[in-house]
Design an enzyme around this catalytic site. Structure first.
Site, short mmCIF file in Angstrom:
data_model
loop_
_atom_site.label_atom_id
_atom_site.label_comp_id
_atom_site.label_asym_id
_atom_site.label_seq_id
_atom_site.Cartn_x
_atom_site.Cartn_y
_atom_site.Cartn_z
N CYS A 93 -48.47 17.70 43.82
CA CYS A 93 -47.06 17.29 43.88
C CYS A 93 -46.16 18.51 43.70
O CYS A 93 -46.16 19.14 42.65
CB CYS A 93 -46.79 16.25 42.80
SG CYS A 93 -45.04 15.83 42.58
N CYS B 196 -43.65 18.10 40.83
CA CYS B 196 -44.29 18.25 39.51
C CYS B 196 -44.48 19.72 39.18
O CYS B 196 -44.25 20.14 38.04
CB CYS B 196 -45.65 17.53 39.50
SG CYS B 196 -45.59 15.75 39.86
#
Length: 278
Positions: free
Chosen positions: A133, A136
């Site tokens: 991600c 993230c």
């Protein structure tokens, strides 16, 4: 016959193995019992070549384009099997960098349940992330900074890819995602944020990060979430910790089982299915 393999290819034949490539560019390795190596030029191609006496056979590896593919030639009847492997460098494991002492990686659903119950009145932030991600990864350094500036809080990191079933039971459908817990109050808030909306996280820390005492033991996950995790085998079905379904009392009686009598309570649950509590 011939086969081609790039640096890092593992080629095995007969009872031995040939490994082309290592940490040093252009390096070639062989088991000590496989044979001998010699460098020179290929007689036919005049390109740099590597001659290998391998298990009684001779292999010629020539680099036709200096930095291109290696050509591996073997006598007829000699079989080769090529196998490539991909290794993730620890330098690429961004989620392990700059971790603070109050940041803990969660490895199972049971560990998450226990960590929340054992946190007492401390604020607990559960950080759901995925190694792939981008949001993230970009947010990770700031979360580490906030963990450092809030040493009284506990940050639990949950890798979605490794604990996918647990995350689905907890209805985590977007990343990065955060949940805040404290003592007997249980879950305080939950939200998703990115670098652009990091103020949402900071506001939650300012609101819930103030030390306070709550009456009663830490609650942790919701009852429905515990039941869901138990249904999927993520945690053991422990009736002392899982909630008892609500319903109408029907009757309590003594029933004989062998030579013993026991009290049995029958209830009708909300979904009209019978529940027997011994």
């Amino acid at each position: 016959m011939s086969c081609f393999g790039k640096v890092g290819t593992n080629i095995s034949g007969l009872n031995g193995a040939l490994v082309v490539g290592s940490k040093a560019k252009g390096a070639v390795g062989l088991p000590s019992s496989s044979g001998s190596l010699s460098f020179g030029e290929s007689e036919k191609t005049k390109f740099p070549a590597l001659r290998i006496d391998f298990m009684g056979k001779q292999l010629v590896l020539s680099d036709k384009r200096a930095l291109g593919d290696w050509s591996v030639k073997a006598p007829s009847g000699f079989s080769l099997r090529a196998q490539a492997s991909i290794c993730v460098s620890r330098a690429m494991r961004w989620w392990e960098k700059t971790l603070q002492p109050n940041m803990v990686e969660i490895n199972s659903a049971q560990e998450l349940v226990d960590s929340l119950l054992n946190a007492g009145d401390r604020l607990v932030v559960v950080d759901f992330y995925s190694p792939g991600c981008g949001g993230c990864k970009a947010l990770h350094p700031k979360i580490c900074q906030l963990a450092e500036s809030n040493p009284g809080a506990i940050f639990l990191k949950v890798n979605y890819e490794e604990l996918r079933t647990m995350c689905q039971c907890l209805h985590i459908h977007v990343l990065p995602f955060f949940r805040f817990y404290r003592g007997s109050e249980g879950r305080l808030c939950s939200f998703s944020c990115t670098n652009a909306t990091i103020k949402k996280f900071k506001d939650a820390m300012a609101k819930y990060g103030v030390e306070r005492c709550s009456i009663g033991p830490a609650k942790g996950l919701d009852d429905s979430e515990l039941v869901k995790l138990a249904e999927f085998g993520e945690i053991p079905r422990d009736l002392r910790r899982l909630p008892v379904p609500t319903g109408n009392m029907v009757m309590t009686s003594l029933e004989k089982s062998g030579s013993e009598k026991r009290a049995v309570t029958r209830m009708e649950t909300e979904d009209k299915s019978p529940l027997i509590i011994v």
